[in-house]
Structures are given as structure tokens and as C-alpha cells.
Design a protein around this motif. Structure first.
Motif, PDB file in Angstrom:
ATOM      1  N   TYR A   1      10.896  10.246  -7.768  1.00 27.51           N
ATOM      2  CA  TYR A   1      11.126   9.213  -8.771  1.00 27.51           C
ATOM      3  C   TYR A   1      10.769   7.813  -8.265  1.00 27.51           C
ATOM      4  CZ  TYR A   1      13.533  12.959 -11.195  1.00 27.51           C
ATOM      5  OH  TYR A   1      13.808  14.151 -11.824  1.00 27.51           O
ATOM      6  N   ILE A   2      10.477   7.683  -6.974  1.00 31.66           N
ATOM      7  CA  ILE A   2      10.052   6.400  -6.421  1.00 31.66           C
ATOM      8  C   ILE A   2       8.550   6.249  -6.631  1.00 31.66           C
ATOM      9  CG2 ILE A   2       9.901   4.998  -4.325  1.00 31.66           C
ATOM     10  CD1 ILE A   2      12.334   6.525  -3.260  1.00 31.66           C
ATOM     11  N   LEU A   3       8.110   5.091  -7.093  1.00 26.85           N
ATOM     12  CA  LEU A   3       6.687   4.894  -7.366  1.00 26.85           C
ATOM     13  C   LEU A   3       5.872   5.062  -6.097  1.00 26.85           C
ATOM     14  CD1 LEU A   3       6.548   1.813  -9.788  1.00 26.85           C
ATOM     15  CD2 LEU A   3       6.964   4.224 -10.300  1.00 26.85           C
ATOM     16  N   THR A   4       4.713   5.654  -6.242  1.00 29.77           N
ATOM     17  CA  THR A   4       3.810   5.763  -5.099  1.00 29.77           C
ATOM     18  C   THR A   4       3.249   4.381  -4.787  1.00 29.77           C
ATOM     19  OG1 THR A   4       1.868   6.150  -6.483  1.00 29.77           O
ATOM     20  CG2 THR A   4       3.162   8.098  -5.826  1.00 29.77           C
ATOM     21  N   PRO A   5       2.808   4.141  -3.539  1.00 29.75           N
ATOM     22  CA  PRO A   5       2.204   2.846  -3.211  1.00 29.75           C
ATOM     23  C   PRO A   5       1.047   2.483  -4.130  1.00 29.75           C
ATOM     24  CG  PRO A   5       2.670   4.068  -1.204  1.00 29.75           C
ATOM     25  CD  PRO A   5       2.937   5.006  -2.342  1.00 29.75           C
ATOM     26  N   THR A   6       0.228   3.481  -4.481  1.00 30.21           N
ATOM     27  CA  THR A   6      -0.931   3.221  -5.341  1.00 30.21           C
ATOM     28  C   THR A   6      -0.497   2.786  -6.738  1.00 30.21           C
ATOM     29  OG1 THR A   6      -2.241   4.862  -4.133  1.00 30.21           O
ATOM     30  CG2 THR A   6      -3.012   4.243  -6.331  1.00 30.21           C
TER      31      THR A   6
ATOM     32  N   TRP B   1       2.432   1.528  -7.677  1.00 27.37           N
ATOM     33  CA  TRP B   1       3.130   0.246  -7.636  1.00 27.37           C
ATOM     34  C   TRP B   1       2.140  -0.899  -7.473  1.00 27.37           C
ATOM     35  CZ3 TRP B   1       6.117  -2.999  -9.283  1.00 27.37           C
ATOM     36  CH2 TRP B   1       6.669  -4.060  -8.566  1.00 27.37           C
ATOM     37  N   ARG B   2       1.123  -0.727  -6.652  1.00 29.27           N
ATOM     38  CA  ARG B   2       0.104  -1.759  -6.480  1.00 29.27           C
ATOM     39  C   ARG B   2      -0.608  -2.031  -7.803  1.00 29.27           C
ATOM     40  NH1 ARG B   2      -2.512  -2.887  -1.705  1.00 29.27           N
ATOM     41  NH2 ARG B   2      -1.824  -0.885  -0.906  1.00 29.27           N
ATOM     42  N   TYR B   3      -0.948  -0.952  -8.515  1.00 28.83           N
ATOM     43  CA  TYR B   3      -1.648  -1.092  -9.790  1.00 28.83           C
ATOM     44  C   TYR B   3      -0.790  -1.847 -10.804  1.00 28.83           C
ATOM     45  CZ  TYR B   3      -3.263   0.107 -14.461  1.00 28.83           C
ATOM     46  OH  TYR B   3      -3.648   0.033 -15.773  1.00 28.83           O
ATOM     47  N   LEU B   4       0.473  -1.456 -10.944  1.00 25.26           N
ATOM     48  CA  LEU B   4       1.355  -2.099 -11.921  1.00 25.26           C
ATOM     49  C   LEU B   4       1.551  -3.573 -11.597  1.00 25.26           C
ATOM     50  CD1 LEU B   4       4.126   0.616 -12.474  1.00 25.26           C
ATOM     51  CD2 LEU B   4       2.275   0.002 -14.033  1.00 25.26           C
ATOM     52  N   TYR B   5       1.706  -3.866 -10.317  1.00 23.60           N
ATOM     53  CA  TYR B   5       1.939  -5.255  -9.933  1.00 23.60           C
ATOM     54  C   TYR B   5       0.709  -6.110 -10.217  1.00 23.60           C
ATOM     55  CZ  TYR B   5       2.925  -9.434  -7.263  1.00 23.60           C
ATOM     56  OH  TYR B   5       3.120 -10.742  -6.904  1.00 23.60           O
ATOM     57  N   GLN B   6      -0.458  -5.615  -9.836  1.00 21.83           N
ATOM     58  CA  GLN B   6      -1.689  -6.382 -10.048  1.00 21.83           C
ATOM     59  C   GLN B   6      -2.000  -6.514 -11.537  1.00 21.83           C
ATOM     60  OE1 GLN B   6      -4.478  -4.182  -7.630  1.00 21.83           O
ATOM     61  NE2 GLN B   6      -4.056  -5.434  -5.812  1.00 21.83           N
TER      62      GLN B   6
ATOM     63  N   ASN C   1       8.729  -3.781   2.453  1.00 20.54           N
ATOM     64  CA  ASN C   1       8.499  -3.775   1.009  1.00 20.54           C
ATOM     65  C   ASN C   1       8.086  -2.386   0.523  1.00 20.54           C
ATOM     66  OD1 ASN C   1       9.217  -6.350   0.322  1.00 20.54           O
ATOM     67  ND2 ASN C   1       7.183  -7.221   0.650  1.00 20.54           N
ATOM     68  N   GLN C   2       7.315  -1.672   1.329  1.00 22.41           N
ATOM     69  CA  GLN C   2       6.908  -0.318   0.935  1.00 22.41           C
ATOM     70  C   GLN C   2       8.117   0.609   0.852  1.00 22.41           C
ATOM     71  OE1 GLN C   2       4.229   1.062  -0.192  1.00 22.41           O
ATOM     72  NE2 GLN C   2       3.025  -0.813  -0.142  1.00 22.41           N
ATOM     73  N   GLN C   3       9.068   0.437   1.737  1.00 23.96           N
ATOM     74  CA  GLN C   3      10.265   1.269   1.710  1.00 23.96           C
ATOM     75  C   GLN C   3      11.145   0.963   0.497  1.00 23.96           C
ATOM     76  OE1 GLN C   3      11.933   0.362   5.538  1.00 23.96           O
ATOM     77  NE2 GLN C   3      10.923   2.091   6.551  1.00 23.96           N
ATOM     78  N   ARG C   4      10.993  -0.247  -0.056  1.00 21.21           N
ATOM     79  CA  ARG C   4      11.826  -0.669  -1.180  1.00 21.21           C
ATOM     80  C   ARG C   4      11.076  -0.621  -2.508  1.00 21.21           C
ATOM     81  NH1 ARG C   4      14.628  -6.069   1.518  1.00 21.21           N
ATOM     82  NH2 ARG C   4      15.960  -4.973   3.019  1.00 21.21           N
ATOM     83  N   ARG C   5      10.055   0.187  -2.588  1.00 23.35           N
ATOM     84  CA  ARG C   5       9.309   0.285  -3.844  1.00 23.35           C
ATOM     85  C   ARG C   5      10.255   0.653  -4.988  1.00 23.35           C
ATOM     86  NH1 ARG C   5       6.372   3.545  -0.561  1.00 23.35           N
ATOM     87  NH2 ARG C   5       6.936   5.383  -1.789  1.00 23.35           N
ATOM     88  N   PRO C   6      10.027   0.100  -6.169  1.00 24.78           N
ATOM     89  CA  PRO C   6      10.901   0.439  -7.316  1.00 24.78           C
ATOM     90  C   PRO C   6      10.795   1.923  -7.653  1.00 24.78           C
ATOM     91  CG  PRO C   6       9.502  -1.453  -7.801  1.00 24.78           C
ATOM     92  CD  PRO C   6       8.974  -0.854  -6.548  1.00 24.78           C
ATOM     93  N   ARG C   7      11.704   2.386  -8.432  1.00 28.13           N
ATOM     94  CA  ARG C   7      11.672   3.772  -8.903  1.00 28.13           C
ATOM     95  C   ARG C   7      11.892   3.816 -10.408  1.00 28.13           C
ATOM     96  NH1 ARG C   7      16.459   6.110 -10.375  1.00 28.13           N
ATOM     97  NH2 ARG C   7      18.447   5.279  -9.590  1.00 28.13           N
ATOM     98  N   ARG C   8      11.476   4.908 -10.982  1.00 27.85           N
ATOM     99  CA  ARG C   8      11.738   5.114 -12.398  1.00 27.85           C
ATOM    100  C   ARG C   8      13.110   5.771 -12.565  1.00 27.85           C
ATOM    101  NH1 ARG C   8       6.862   8.698 -13.979  1.00 27.85           N
ATOM    102  NH2 ARG C   8       6.007   7.735 -12.106  1.00 27.85           N
TER     103      ARG C   8
END
Length: 479
Positions: free
Chosen positions: A329-334, A336-341, A401-408
Motif C-alpha cells: 500500500y506504500i507508493l513505489t518510488p516511481t 511517487w516521483r510521477y505524482l509529485y512532478q 524521504n524514500q522511507q517515508r513515501r506516502p501510502r494509499r
């Protein structure tokens, strides 16, 4: 919900033969297979020390020569997977039907005030599984329909209005309240000459033909319930430049119904109910409460009075969350990067598009509207896990920050955000995949909001039920 299952009551009355017991067991298993997959049932049975396999379960179901019987413990285990009838089921205060039922979000509140659901219509097979897993559907007393057009015959142009009405009355039991969360569709005007040729009326049958609202209108016209509650998205009022809503209101008026707060308009329209008053989610829906004009039940009723049923304390967003969730349920790095950008790009252009990050530690946090597309990326409601909100792309490589990625949200948390269960509880059955569960909760209603509508209507519903009983008793006396 503590009333025993009718099947269990009969079993206790007298000893059963082997054949009767076997037939009853198979009926129980068949009902369960409408809801759960074979692996789930086998897992439940094997938790009791059995050695079932999906193949052996299927063979046992289909082959009457198989002599094995379930143990009493296994029967009770399987029976526990089915919802029990509500305590008032034998003598309900009123009867209602549930159209475009989804997973039963509107039904919940009306059952809670003493009603019995006697007819349900829902076409999505996955939603039907969740519905049957949570709401008692007596095989003898409750009618379950999938495609509503099979009831209204709206997909058969050769059928006249009179024939359709007779068919509806044959299939849909008499009821006091009609509930419907009908989908919104464009309304197309059909030719009057064609209507004349088919012997159909020009009113609602002309302007709403081909839409799912037309099916609701046909059932209302045929069965004449005292009260209806219709639900749709807030944008129904502005859909097609207001034409859709105008036709709906005209149709209900032609059918002889008064819609509560019919002339109220934005921004203070009580027909628009926001779920944020009950749970930490901004979710606006339009609610049309109608009363058959000849009953007089509409006098003095307004949804403005709903405020008296707002909870004194709304659960916080953080209270709805599970203490621990799976890594998936935690967003993947890829992602999360896409959503943020993506969000940053639109923010620079002055647009409001982007993800919705919710702080679970803030007691005033309110989530955006959960949608049926939530399974795709969860962007509208992301749980903040301490992300530092970087200024530049390089911060995405920061280990902390990678360890604290948001989750759904998990499906269980969605059930709580929609009000199907209380914080910390897990009593709502979710027999489908995560993808289907997200779709179902995203398409549903905020349950306590409609429970409040039911409570506001309770005295008028009971009066309507008494009227129906008096009419029936009067008819029997005249006979």
C-alpha cells in the motif's frame, strides 16, 4: 442481528435424515459460493482441522453420490460467513426496495430504523458478492435482480407502458419506500410519433427513455410507493446545462410526487449533503426525497433539519487508519516521483490538479472525495507518513524521504472512511479483490449521512406504512 438463521431453526426442530442434511449443506455451500471463492471456503474449513481442497469441495457439491457430511462445527463455521437477519425481520416496521444498490450503503440506515428490504437490484457481479456477504437476503422473502431492464422491460421497445407496469407489479413487491442511487446519463428526446405508434405516454416516457432514471420512474409509476429517496452526484444539477435535472424534477412532478426543498438553489441547497459532517471526507451528493402527493406526508418536511443528526464528535482521519499495513500500500518510488512532478507542473501553471496528502496527526484533516478510480494510484487520498515535501527532484533520492513515501488507504480503511464500519472494527465483509473493493467504496455513499436521512424520515415512513396496512385491511373488508 442475533436472530438465528431460519435454516438453523428448522434443523433444531426435528432430526434430519442423511439426505435432508446433505441437501441443506449443499444449499448452504451454494449460497456461500455466490459470495466467496472456493479457496476462501476451503481455508475456513481447514482452519478447523479438515483436509478439504477446492477440487474436493466442488466434487462434494456436484456429486450426490459423495456421502461425506460436514461436521456440525464446519456447518456453523460456514453459516457464520452469511449475514443473519435483523432482529426485527419477522415483524418489520416498513418495507423498502434498494435499486442500483451497489454494496448497500443506503440500505444500512433504513434497515437500522426497522425496515425490511424486499427487493434489490444491482448489475455488477462483484458488488453483488459484497452486498450478499453483508446484508441478509432471505431466499424466500427477498427478491434479487441484476439487470433492472429485465424488470422494467425498457430494453424492449415493442412493450407498451401498460404491459411494462403489469410486469413490474409481478416482480417488485409492494413497498413503502423506494431507494435508488441511479447513475447519471444524458437525456435524449425521443420522437412523439414513435411513442404514439407504440401506445406510450408523452410525459416522462418520452423525455427520459434510454436513461436509467427512466427505469426508476417506471417502477415508481407502477408501484406508487409513499416515499422515495434518490441519490446522485452533486453535478447532476448542472449536467447538460441543467437540462437533465429539470427533466428529472418535471418527471417526478408528473408522477404525482412532491420533492422536498424542490425550489432551493445553491449555495445553500439542503438537497446537497456533504459527508464531511459525519466523517473526515469531503463528499457532496444530491439527495431527492419525494412524497406521494395524495398522502400529505410532505407537509413541513425539509432536509435542512438534517443538522440535528450530525454527530457531536466526528471521528478523526487518523482514527480510521490501521496501525500497520502491508508494504504493497506504500507508493513505489516511481509512482511517487510521477505524482509529485505532475502536481508541481500543474501548480506552476496555476491549476489545482495534484495528489491529496492527508496528515493523520491533524485532528481537523478532511480527505478529498474517494473515487472509483482510487485503485489506479490512490492520488486523491494519500496518507502522509512524514514526507518532507522537497523543493527539488534531488530530494527524491534522500534515503529518509524514500522511507517515508506516502501510502494509499487499504480497502478496510476505505470501508471506515465511507462509514460501513466504525474505527478499529472489522465487521464489514470484503470478499472481493482490492481493485474491486476500491471501485465499490468509491461508488458508494457515506453511510451515516443516509442513516441520518432515514432517521429524519422515520416518523413519516411509519405513517406511510400504517396507511398501506389500512388500505390492505380495507380491501380485505370490502371483499
Amino acid at each position: 442481528m442475533d436472530q438465528p438463521d431460519l435454516m438453523a431453526s428448522r434443523a433444531a426442530e426435528q432430526p434430519q435424515s442423511h439426505g435432508e442434511r446433505q441437501q441443506e449443506e449443499r444449499a448452504l455451500a451454494a449460497r456461500l459460493l455466490d459470495i466467496y471463492d472456493k479457496k476462501t471456503l476451503v481455508a475456513k474449513l481447514n482452519e478447523l482441522g479438515g483436509n478439504w481442497r477446492p477440487e474436493s469441495l466442488v466434487r462434494w457439491l456436484r456429486d450426490t453420490s459423495v456421502r461425506r457430511m460436514l461436521t456440525e462445527q464446519e456447518v456453523q463455521c460456514l453459516r457464520g460467513l452469511l449475514p443473519s437477519p435483523p432482529a426485527h425481520y419477522a415483524r418489520p416496521a416498513f418495507r423498502f426496495i434498494d435499486l442500483f444498490a451497489g454494496i448497500g450503503g443506503i440500505r444500512s440506515g433504513f434497515e437500522a430504523i426497522g425496515g425490511a428490504c424486499v427487493f434489490t437490484s444491482e448489475w455488477n457481479k462483484h458488488a453483488v458478492r459484497t452486498y450478499k456477504a453483508n446484508w441478509y437476503c432471505d431466499p424466500q422473502e427477498h427478491h434479487f435482480n441484476e439487470d433492472i431492464r429485465d424488470v422494467t422491460l425498457s430494453h424492449r421497445p415493442e412493450v407498451s407502458d401498460k404491459q411494462a407496469s403489469e410486469h413490474i407489479r409481478d416482480l417488485v413487491p409492494q413497498h413503502d419506500v423506494l431507494l435508488a442511487g441511479f447513475p447519471c446519463q444524458p437525456f435524449s428526446l425521443a420522437g412523439v410519433s414513435k411513442k404514439n405508434a407504440l401506445g406510450r405516454a408523452h410525459g416522462f416516457a418520452c423525455e427520459t427513455q434510454g436513461t436509467l432514471f427512466f427505469d426508476v420512474a417506471r417502477i415508481i409509476a407502477a408501484r406508487r410507493p409513499a416515499i422515495f429517496v434518490l441519490e446522485n452526484v452533486k453535478n447532476l444539477k448542472s449536467h447538460d446545462k441543467g437540462k437533465t435535472f429539470r427533466i428529472i424534477m418535471q418527471t417526478l412532478d408528473e408522477l404525482g410526487y412532491e420533492v422536498a426543498d424542490a425550489n432551493a438553489s445553491s449555495p445553500d441547497d439542503p438537497k446537497i449533503i456533504d459527508g464531511k459532517h459525519f466523517l473526515p471526507q469531503h463528499r457532496e451528493r444530491i439527495v431527492l426525497v419525494g412524497f406521494r402527493r395524495d398522502t400529505g406526508l410532505h407537509q413541513g418536511f425539509s432536509l435542512r433539519s438534517l443538522e440535528q443528526y450530525y454527530p457531536q464528535r466526528r471521528p478523526t482521519f487518523g482514527e480510521l487508519l490501521e496501525p500497520q499495513v502491508a508494504e504493497k500500500y506504500i507508493l513505489t518510488p516511481t509512482l511517487w516521483r510521477y505524482l509529485y512532478q505532475y502536481a508541481r507542473k500543474h501548480k506552476e501553471k496555476g491549476n489545482g490538479f495534484g495528489y491529496g496528502l492527508v496528515d493523520p496527526l491533524n485532528p481537523h484533516s478532511v480527505a478529498r472525495t474517494l473515487s472509483a478510480r482510487y485503485y489506479k494510484d490512490g492520488a486523491e487520498i494519500l496518507v502522509d507518513r512524514g514526507w518532507d515535501r522537497p523543493l527539488g527532484e534531488k530530494d527524491f533520492g534522500d534515503k529518509q524521504n524514500q522511507q517515508r513515501r506516502p501510502r494509499r488507504l487499504t480497502p478496510r480503511e476505505c470501508a471506515r472512511l465511507m462509514g460501513f464500519e466504525a474505527p478499529g472494527a472489522s465487521q464489514f465483509a470484503i470478499p472481493v479483490s482490492d481493485t474491486q473493493a476500491y471501485r465499490q467504496f468509491g461508488n458508494s455513499v457515506v453511510v451515516p449521512a443516509f442513516a441520518a436521512v432515514a432517521r429524519l424520515l422515520e416518523s413519516r415512513i411509519l405513517q406511510a406504512s400504517r396507511m398501506r396496512q389500512e388500505e390492505m385491511d380495507g380491501g380485505r373488508t370490502r371483499q
